[in-house]
Design a protein around this motif. Structure first.
Motif, PDB file in Angstrom:
ATOM      1  N   LEU A 290      -2.925   6.342  -5.262  1.00 39.82           N
ATOM      2  CA  LEU A 290      -2.257   5.706  -4.448  1.00 39.82           C
ATOM      3  C   LEU A 290      -3.070   5.091  -3.150  1.00 39.82           C
ATOM      4  CD1 LEU A 290       0.612   4.893  -3.006  1.00 39.82           C
ATOM      5  CD2 LEU A 290       0.732   7.326  -1.689  1.00 39.82           C
TER       6      LEU A 290
ATOM      7  N   VAL B 160      -3.576   1.617  -0.208  1.00 42.85           N
ATOM      8  CA  VAL B 160      -2.920   0.526   0.299  1.00 42.85           C
ATOM      9  C   VAL B 160      -4.072  -0.229   1.279  1.00 42.85           C
ATOM     10  CG1 VAL B 160      -1.252  -0.021   2.434  1.00 42.85           C
ATOM     11  CG2 VAL B 160      -0.776   1.450   0.839  1.00 42.85           C
TER      12      VAL B 160
ATOM     13  N   ARG C 220       0.471   1.548   7.400  1.00 41.60           N
ATOM     14  CA  ARG C 220       1.385   2.163   8.437  1.00 41.60           C
ATOM     15  C   ARG C 220       2.759   1.147   8.755  1.00 41.60           C
ATOM     16  NH1 ARG C 220      -1.119   6.891  10.288  1.00 41.60           N
ATOM     17  NH2 ARG C 220       0.994   7.848  11.061  1.00 41.60           N
TER      18      ARG C 220
ATOM     19  N   GLY D 271       4.895   1.090   5.803  1.00 42.63           N
ATOM     20  CA  GLY D 271       5.936   1.704   4.744  1.00 42.63           C
ATOM     21  C   GLY D 271       5.773   1.390   3.467  1.00 42.63           C
TER      22      GLY D 271
ATOM     23  N   ALA E 182       3.263   2.451   1.257  1.00 40.46           N
ATOM     24  CA  ALA E 182       3.132   3.750   0.421  1.00 40.46           C
ATOM     25  C   ALA E 182       4.345   4.274  -0.029  1.00 40.46           C
ATOM     26  CB  ALA E 182       2.296   4.707   0.887  1.00 40.46           C
ATOM     27  N   THR E 183       5.253   4.324   1.029  1.00 45.46           N
ATOM     28  CA  THR E 183       6.531   5.067   0.960  1.00 45.46           C
ATOM     29  C   THR E 183       7.224   4.115  -0.066  1.00 45.46           C
ATOM     30  OG1 THR E 183       6.470   5.827   3.372  1.00 45.46           O
ATOM     31  CG2 THR E 183       8.639   5.712   2.270  1.00 45.46           C
TER      32      THR E 183
ATOM     33  N   GLN F  75      -4.219  14.105  -0.484  1.00 43.84           N
ATOM     34  CA  GLN F  75      -5.416  14.270   0.491  1.00 43.84           C
ATOM     35  C   GLN F  75      -4.495  14.929   1.594  1.00 43.84           C
ATOM     36  OE1 GLN F  75      -7.987  11.092   1.099  1.00 43.84           O
ATOM     37  NE2 GLN F  75      -8.080  10.362  -0.947  1.00 43.84           N
TER      38      GLN F  75
ATOM     39  N   TYR G 266      -4.797  15.126   4.913  1.00 39.80           N
ATOM     40  CA  TYR G 266      -4.549  14.210   5.909  1.00 39.80           C
ATOM     41  C   TYR G 266      -3.212  13.567   5.675  1.00 39.80           C
ATOM     42  CZ  TYR G 266      -5.641   9.355   4.330  1.00 39.80           C
ATOM     43  OH  TYR G 266      -5.678   8.399   3.765  1.00 39.80           O
TER      44      TYR G 266
ATOM     45  N   TYR H 259       3.979  12.451   1.748  1.00 35.95           N
ATOM     46  CA  TYR H 259       4.667  13.047   0.522  1.00 35.95           C
ATOM     47  C   TYR H 259       5.854  13.928   0.735  1.00 35.95           C
ATOM     48  CZ  TYR H 259       0.323  10.928  -1.654  1.00 35.95           C
ATOM     49  OH  TYR H 259      -0.541  10.290  -1.932  1.00 35.95           O
TER      50      TYR H 259
ATOM     51  N   ARG I 285       7.508  14.005   3.426  1.00 39.38           N
ATOM     52  CA  ARG I 285       8.834  13.141   4.150  1.00 39.38           C
ATOM     53  C   ARG I 285       9.910  12.527   2.774  1.00 39.38           C
ATOM     54  NH1 ARG I 285       7.740   8.599   8.375  1.00 39.38           N
ATOM     55  NH2 ARG I 285       6.735   9.945   9.973  1.00 39.38           N
TER      56      ARG I 285
HETATM   57  C1  LIG Z   1      -2.413   7.241   2.391  1.00 34.54           C
HETATM   58  C2  LIG Z   1      -2.149   5.788   2.538  1.00 34.54           C
HETATM   59  C3  LIG Z   1      -1.749   5.609   1.107  1.00 34.54           C
HETATM   60  C4  LIG Z   1      -0.681   5.292   3.164  1.00 34.54           C
HETATM   61  O1  LIG Z   1      -0.237   4.289   2.887  1.00 34.54           O
HETATM   62  P1  LIG Z   1       0.744   3.430   4.240  1.00 34.54           P
HETATM   63  O2  LIG Z   1       1.338   2.523   3.487  1.00 34.54           O
HETATM   64  O3  LIG Z   1      -0.004   3.269   5.541  1.00 34.54           O
HETATM   65  O4  LIG Z   1       1.700   4.748   4.338  1.00 34.54           O
HETATM   66  P2  LIG Z   1       3.251   4.427   5.071  1.00 34.54           P
HETATM   67  O5  LIG Z   1       3.321   3.480   5.901  1.00 34.54           O
HETATM   68  O6  LIG Z   1       4.315   4.509   3.962  1.00 34.54           O
HETATM   69  O7  LIG Z   1       3.373   5.945   5.884  1.00 34.54           O
HETATM   70  C5  LIG Z   1       4.537   6.768   5.922  1.00 34.54           C
HETATM   71  C6  LIG Z   1       4.292   8.027   6.605  1.00 34.54           C
HETATM   72  O8  LIG Z   1       3.081   8.761   5.976  1.00 34.54           O
HETATM   73  C7  LIG Z   1       2.109   9.387   7.009  1.00 34.54           C
HETATM   74  N1  LIG Z   1       0.703   8.651   7.125  1.00 34.54           N
HETATM   75  C8  LIG Z   1       0.688   7.626   6.592  1.00 34.54           C
HETATM   76  N2  LIG Z   1      -0.921   7.343   6.726  1.00 34.54           N
HETATM   77  C9  LIG Z   1      -1.207   8.587   7.666  1.00 34.54           C
HETATM   78  C10 LIG Z   1      -2.567   8.711   8.259  1.00 34.54           C
HETATM   79  N3  LIG Z   1      -3.425   7.978   8.050  1.00 34.54           N
HETATM   80  N4  LIG Z   1      -2.752   9.992   8.667  1.00 34.54           N
HETATM   81  C11 LIG Z   1      -1.694  10.816   8.961  1.00 34.54           C
HETATM   82  N5  LIG Z   1      -0.391  10.489   8.309  1.00 34.54           N
HETATM   83  C12 LIG Z   1      -0.186   9.263   7.548  1.00 34.54           C
HETATM   84  C13 LIG Z   1       2.941   9.251   8.334  1.00 34.54           C
HETATM   85  O9  LIG Z   1       3.912  10.064   8.546  1.00 34.54           O
HETATM   86  C14 LIG Z   1       3.739   8.015   8.019  1.00 34.54           C
HETATM   87  O10 LIG Z   1       4.693   7.547   8.853  1.00 34.54           O
HETATM   88  P3  LIG Z   1       4.444   7.041  10.248  1.00 34.54           P
HETATM   89  O11 LIG Z   1       3.699   5.381  10.046  1.00 34.54           O
HETATM   90  O12 LIG Z   1       5.848   6.617  10.742  1.00 34.54           O
HETATM   91  O13 LIG Z   1       3.862   7.908  11.326  1.00 34.54           O
HETATM   92  C15 LIG Z   1      -3.160   4.609   3.090  1.00 34.54           C
HETATM   93  O14 LIG Z   1      -3.543   4.932   4.366  1.00 34.54           O
HETATM   94  C16 LIG Z   1      -4.461   4.612   2.238  1.00 34.54           C
HETATM   95  O15 LIG Z   1      -4.489   3.978   1.128  1.00 34.54           O
HETATM   96  N6  LIG Z   1      -5.268   5.387   2.247  1.00 34.54           N
HETATM   97  C17 LIG Z   1      -6.701   5.598   1.493  1.00 34.54           C
HETATM   98  C18 LIG Z   1      -6.327   6.239   0.348  1.00 34.54           C
HETATM   99  C19 LIG Z   1      -5.656   7.571   0.390  1.00 34.54           C
HETATM  100  O16 LIG Z   1      -5.817   8.269   1.241  1.00 34.54           O
HETATM  101  N7  LIG Z   1      -4.639   7.718  -0.648  1.00 34.54           N
HETATM  102  C20 LIG Z   1      -3.912   8.689  -0.779  1.00 34.54           C
HETATM  103  C21 LIG Z   1      -4.174   9.926  -1.508  1.00 34.54           C
HETATM  104  S1  LIG Z   1      -3.458  11.295  -1.358  1.00 34.54           S
END
Ligand SMILES: CC(C)(COP(=O)(O)OP(=O)(O)OC[C@H]1O[C@@H](n2cnc3c(N)ncnc32)[C@H](O)[C@@H]1OP(=O)(O)O)[C@@H](O)C(=O)NCCC(=O)NCCS
Length: 143
Positions: free
Chosen positions: A73, A75, A81, A83, A85-86, A109, A111, A116, A118
């Motif tokens: 996964l 983004v 941030r 939505g 990934a959601t 991960q 952090y 997940y 949620r």
């Molecule tokens: C993790 C990742 C996929 C999240 O993608 P995203 O589209 O920003 O996620 P969303 O906007 O759907 O986030 C939904 C919720 O997840 C949590 N979340 C997302 N990113 C987060 C972060 N960096 N730190 C803590 N919580 C996080 C929050 O609760 C968030 O809700 P909020 O924005 O209202 O606080 C993105 O940051 C990414 O690509 N990271 C690098 C790769 C990675 O770590 N992949 C996941 C492997 S498990």
């Protein structure tokens, strides 16, 4: 801005999602390329988030019996941030149910575990290090 969430279509989109994964996992997070490209992409269902004809998000589903292994996964940093990934998790859920799967498992991960949690995933077992990054196994039962 409209973001389309769907299966990846064709070689160009596959190349684009692999490029995004390389940028996020290898360049941003320091995961070795040979771990990121683990040889299982050919067996997987790839989902993408597409905005302005660009792949800004992706994830991968592997079907093993009635279990879906969810991974990769990622983004684009410029689209986080919002939505995306959601939405990818929701589409993975829909695909898994449509295929008759009973559960989805993943290595989160730590952090990002709230993302997940949620969506209904619960942690399973201790934290561990994979590709140099702390993870926790999580699962969601679909039945
Ligand atoms: C993790 C990742 C996929 C999240 O993608 P995203 O589209 O920003 O996620 P969303 O906007 O759907 O986030 C939904 C919720 O997840 C949590 N979340 C997302 N990113 C987060 C972060 N960096 N730190 C803590 N919580 C996080 C929050 O609760 C968030 O809700 P909020 O924005 O209202 O606080 C993105 O940051 C990414 O690509 N990271 C690098 C790769 C990675 O770590 N992949 C996941 C492997 S498990």
């Amino acid at each position: 801005m409209i973001t389309e969430i769907r299966r990846a279509a064709g070689d160009e989109e596959l190349a684009a999602l692999l490029e995004l994964r390389h940028r996020v996992f290898c360049e941003e997070q320091g995961v070795p390329t040979q771990e990121e490209r683990d040889g299982r992409d050919g067996d997987a269902l790839h989902l993408v988030a597409v905005r302005d004809e660009r792949v800004v998000g992706t994830c991968r589903l592997l079907f093993v019996d009635r279990t879906v292994q969810f991974s990769r996964l990622a983004v684009d940093p410029a689209a986080r941030r919002e939505g995306i990934a959601t939405l990818l998790l929701r589409e993975a859920d829909r695909e898994a149910r449509a295929a008759g799967a009973q559960r989805i498992v993943l290595h989160a991960q730590t952090y990002a575990r709230e993302l997940y949690a949620r969506d209904g995933y619960v942690p399973r077992g201790r934290r561990f290090v994979e590709a140099g990054i702390e993870h926790v196994a999580m699962e969601k039962r679909l039945a």
